[in-house]
Enzyme design. Structure first.
Site, PDB file in Angstrom:
ATOM      1  N   ASP A 251      50.356  43.352  34.694  1.00 54.94           N
ATOM      2  CA  ASP A 251      48.986  43.316  35.298  1.00 54.94           C
ATOM      3  C   ASP A 251      49.000  42.028  36.203  1.00 54.94           C
ATOM      4  O   ASP A 251      48.829  41.067  35.822  1.00 54.94           O
ATOM      5  CB  ASP A 251      48.223  43.153  34.122  1.00 54.94           C
ATOM      6  CG  ASP A 251      46.845  43.081  34.430  1.00 54.94           C
ATOM      7  OD1 ASP A 251      46.401  42.779  35.741  1.00 54.94           O
ATOM      8  OD2 ASP A 251      45.894  42.949  33.705  1.00 54.94           O
TER       9      ASP A 251
ATOM     10  N   GLN B 127      45.141  39.049  38.672  1.00 57.00           N
ATOM     11  CA  GLN B 127      44.921  37.879  39.056  1.00 57.00           C
ATOM     12  C   GLN B 127      46.075  36.942  39.729  1.00 57.00           C
ATOM     13  O   GLN B 127      46.074  35.807  40.075  1.00 57.00           O
ATOM     14  CB  GLN B 127      44.529  36.932  37.636  1.00 57.00           C
ATOM     15  CG  GLN B 127      43.425  37.717  36.831  1.00 57.00           C
ATOM     16  CD  GLN B 127      42.048  37.368  37.714  1.00 57.00           C
ATOM     17  OE1 GLN B 127      42.074  36.673  38.830  1.00 57.00           O
ATOM     18  NE2 GLN B 127      41.045  37.917  37.198  1.00 57.00           N
TER      19      GLN B 127
ATOM     20  N   CYS C 295      36.122  40.485  29.149  1.00 61.01           N
ATOM     21  CA  CYS C 295      36.925  41.617  28.900  1.00 61.01           C
ATOM     22  C   CYS C 295      38.150  41.130  28.304  1.00 61.01           C
ATOM     23  O   CYS C 295      39.363  41.835  28.457  1.00 61.01           O
ATOM     24  CB  CYS C 295      37.402  42.549  30.143  1.00 61.01           C
ATOM     25  SG  CYS C 295      36.088  43.049  31.082  1.00 61.01           S
TER      26      CYS C 295
HETATM   27  C1  LIG Z   1      39.911  42.345  36.716  1.00 61.35           C
HETATM   28  C2  LIG Z   1      41.098  42.491  35.978  1.00 61.35           C
HETATM   29  C3  LIG Z   1      41.521  43.904  35.465  1.00 61.35           C
HETATM   30  C4  LIG Z   1      40.694  45.114  35.757  1.00 61.35           C
HETATM   31  O1  LIG Z   1      40.619  45.435  37.038  1.00 61.35           O
HETATM   32  P1  LIG Z   1      39.419  46.468  37.448  1.00 61.35           P
HETATM   33  O2  LIG Z   1      39.230  46.174  38.915  1.00 61.35           O
HETATM   34  O3  LIG Z   1      38.027  46.264  36.724  1.00 61.35           O
HETATM   35  O4  LIG Z   1      40.176  47.698  37.225  1.00 61.35           O
HETATM   36  C5  LIG Z   1      42.869  43.710  34.633  1.00 61.35           C
HETATM   37  N1  LIG Z   1      43.427  42.882  34.256  1.00 61.35           N
HETATM   38  C6  LIG Z   1      42.983  41.637  34.641  1.00 61.35           C
HETATM   39  C7  LIG Z   1      44.011  40.271  34.300  1.00 61.35           C
HETATM   40  C8  LIG Z   1      41.871  41.395  35.391  1.00 61.35           C
HETATM   41  O5  LIG Z   1      41.515  40.224  35.982  1.00 61.35           O
END
Ligand SMILES: *Cc1c(COP(=O)(O)O)cnc(C)c1O
Length: 454
Positions: free
Chosen positions: A240, A243, A409
């Site tokens: 992921d 960031q 989140c």
């Molecule tokens: C923002 C974010 C997401 C989700 O991104 P979306 O644009 O809402 O799909 C997933 N992981 C991390 C670490 C984030 O900062």
């Protein structure tokens, strides 16, 4: 709220003779010499003029201080121009028509894919699938790769610090397949415990899902090492990179990542588009996620054959204008240079942390910065006896300072930290030390204000 553009000496993007003007043109990205020769001016001061939205007053006559970049970044004028230019000159559907505009739109859409591939050093642009956002990219992997590769008893390793987007799709995939989720805790330094990770990895592990940079803790994981450990037990890794991609050099081949996801809107591009990187052999073996136009080879009434990746995973009309905007954002970031952005933000992040830590009764989450420990450009924190939402509300209304409050989140992580919510100030390269100073002063005044009611 009406935008009030102050007459600042630095507000030069309207001036066609300004050296900053080079950012306004998608085609002129070659002037790094100029950038490196202006060391006296910080990157923040140099780039701020390119972001029209930053030059306004909010809530009456408060100068806007935007520190919510981890939620979404602002867009430079070159991205706004690229969007407008696309709709003014080239708008058409892709891959369908033989006419001039359709060919043009297709060319631009595919050029954007090439730009993404080059930006993260993918070996082939066919390894880039455009999605709606990072969340959809993770769901694509969970539904397509997950449902066809996971079986009962298989293990997926994640950390408790993952974003909900990286947890929930795997809960669904686990429910459907009988796979088991194994969660990595955070250690006393408040970073994911890598010693535990080694213990959790086994031949049962089929997938490791981890953030590159935490959107709450600001910790940076040594992804290359982690990928190597995972591969040694035969597991795949989904990074992921929401960031990290907007803030540092990310090299998918260097990391040897199997899958990597990010969102355009956090990297100075438009909303509505994100991407999945997947190694070509993995993507080629994956079934479609959504069915429809664009993703087929042949359609019969009782069955269809599917196109090769990436088309196989892009059913329906894609976000063409948004892809063009993302391409322009990548041009802009590349013109500055990701290494330069990273160095500037690392310094600014240190400045933020050092100033924040002296605010009375504050608790900042995540690792303490040191010579060996670098933090991402954000700080999540709480101040004793003040709800972070109250804090954020007063900062906004009384001082024009935009920060985030809530669980960002990441509810499991907040639960682990013993709180429901936190406040978060997050930076991007167009922020300056003055932004941090304004924020700290506003925060101190806000804390004093709340203390009057104690
Ligand atoms: C923002 C974010 C997401 C989700 O991104 P979306 O644009 O809402 O799909 C997933 N992981 C991390 C670490 C984030 O900062």
């Amino acid at each position: 709220m009406e935008a009030v553009v102050p007459k600042l000496a630095s507000f030069t993007f309207l001036n066609p003779n300004s050296p900053l003007r080079r950012f306004s043109s998608p085609s002129s990205s070659s002037c790094l010499c100029l950038l490196s020769s202006t060391d006296a001016v910080s990157l923040g001061h140099l780039t701020r003029p390119d972001f029209p939205i930053l030059h306004q007053q909010v809530n009456g006559s408060k100068k806007l201080v935007y520190l919510d970049n981890a939620a979404t970044s602002q867009k430079p004028i070159s991205v706004l121009n690229a969007l407008q230019n696309y709709y003014e000159a080239h708008n058409s559907n892709v891959h369908r028509g033989v006419h001039y505009l359709s060919a043009k739109a297709t060319e631009e859409y595919e050029l954007a894919r090439k730009k993404v591939a080059a930006f993260i050093n993918a070996s082939d642009s066919r390894e880039i699938v455009f999605t709606r956002n990072a969340t959809e990219a993770i769901n694509l992997v969970a539904y397509s790769w997950g449902l066809s590769n996971l079986k009962s008893g298989d293990e997926i390793v994640l950390s408790i610090a993952e974003h909900h987007s990286a947890i929930v799709p795997w809960q669904i995939a686990a429910q459907k397949t009988g796979a088991v989720l194994k969660f990595l805790d955070i250690n006393e330094d408040e970073v994911p415990d890598l010693t535990k990770l080694r213990e959790l990895l086994s031949r049962k592990t089929k997938l490791v899902v981890l953030h590159h940079v935490s959107n709450v803790l600001a910790s940076v994981l040594p992804m290359e090492v982690i990928v190597n450990w995972a591969h040694n037990v035969g597991a795949k890794v989904l990074v992921d990179a929401c960031q990290s991609v907007p803030h540092m050099v990310v090299d998918v081949q260097g990391l040897d990542a199997d899958f990597l996801v990010a969102s355009s809107h956090k990297m100075c591009g438009p909303t509505g588009i994100g991407f999945l990187y997947g190694k070509s052999d993995l993507l080629s073996a994956m079934p479609p996620f959504l069915g429809g136009g664009e993703m087929i080879s042949d359609v019969f009434l009782d069955h269809s054959t599917y196109a090769d990746p990436p088309s196989r995973f892009e059913a329906g009309t894609p976000a063409i204008g948004e892809a063009v905007g993302l391409g322009a954002a990548i041009d802009y970031l590349s013109a500055i240079g990701m290494q330069r952005i990273h160095e500037y933000e690392t310094e600014l992040a240190k400045y933020l942390y050092e100033n924040l830590v002296s605010v009375p009764n504050i608790r900042i989450y995540g690792p303490k910065p040191s010579e060996n420990v670098h933090r991402g450009a954000l700080c999540s924190f709480n101040i004793e006896d003040i709800h972070p939402t109250d804090l954020a509300t007063i900062l906004d209304q009384q001082h024009g300072v935009a920060i985030r409050s809530g669980h960002h989140c990441a509810q499991p992580l907040h639960r682990h930290l013993g709180v429901n919510a936190s406040a978060r100030a997050s930076l991007h390269f167009y922020n300056t030390k003055e932004d941090v100073d304004d924020f700290i002063q506003a925060l101190n005044e806000t804390v004093s204000f709340f203390n009057m009611f104690k």
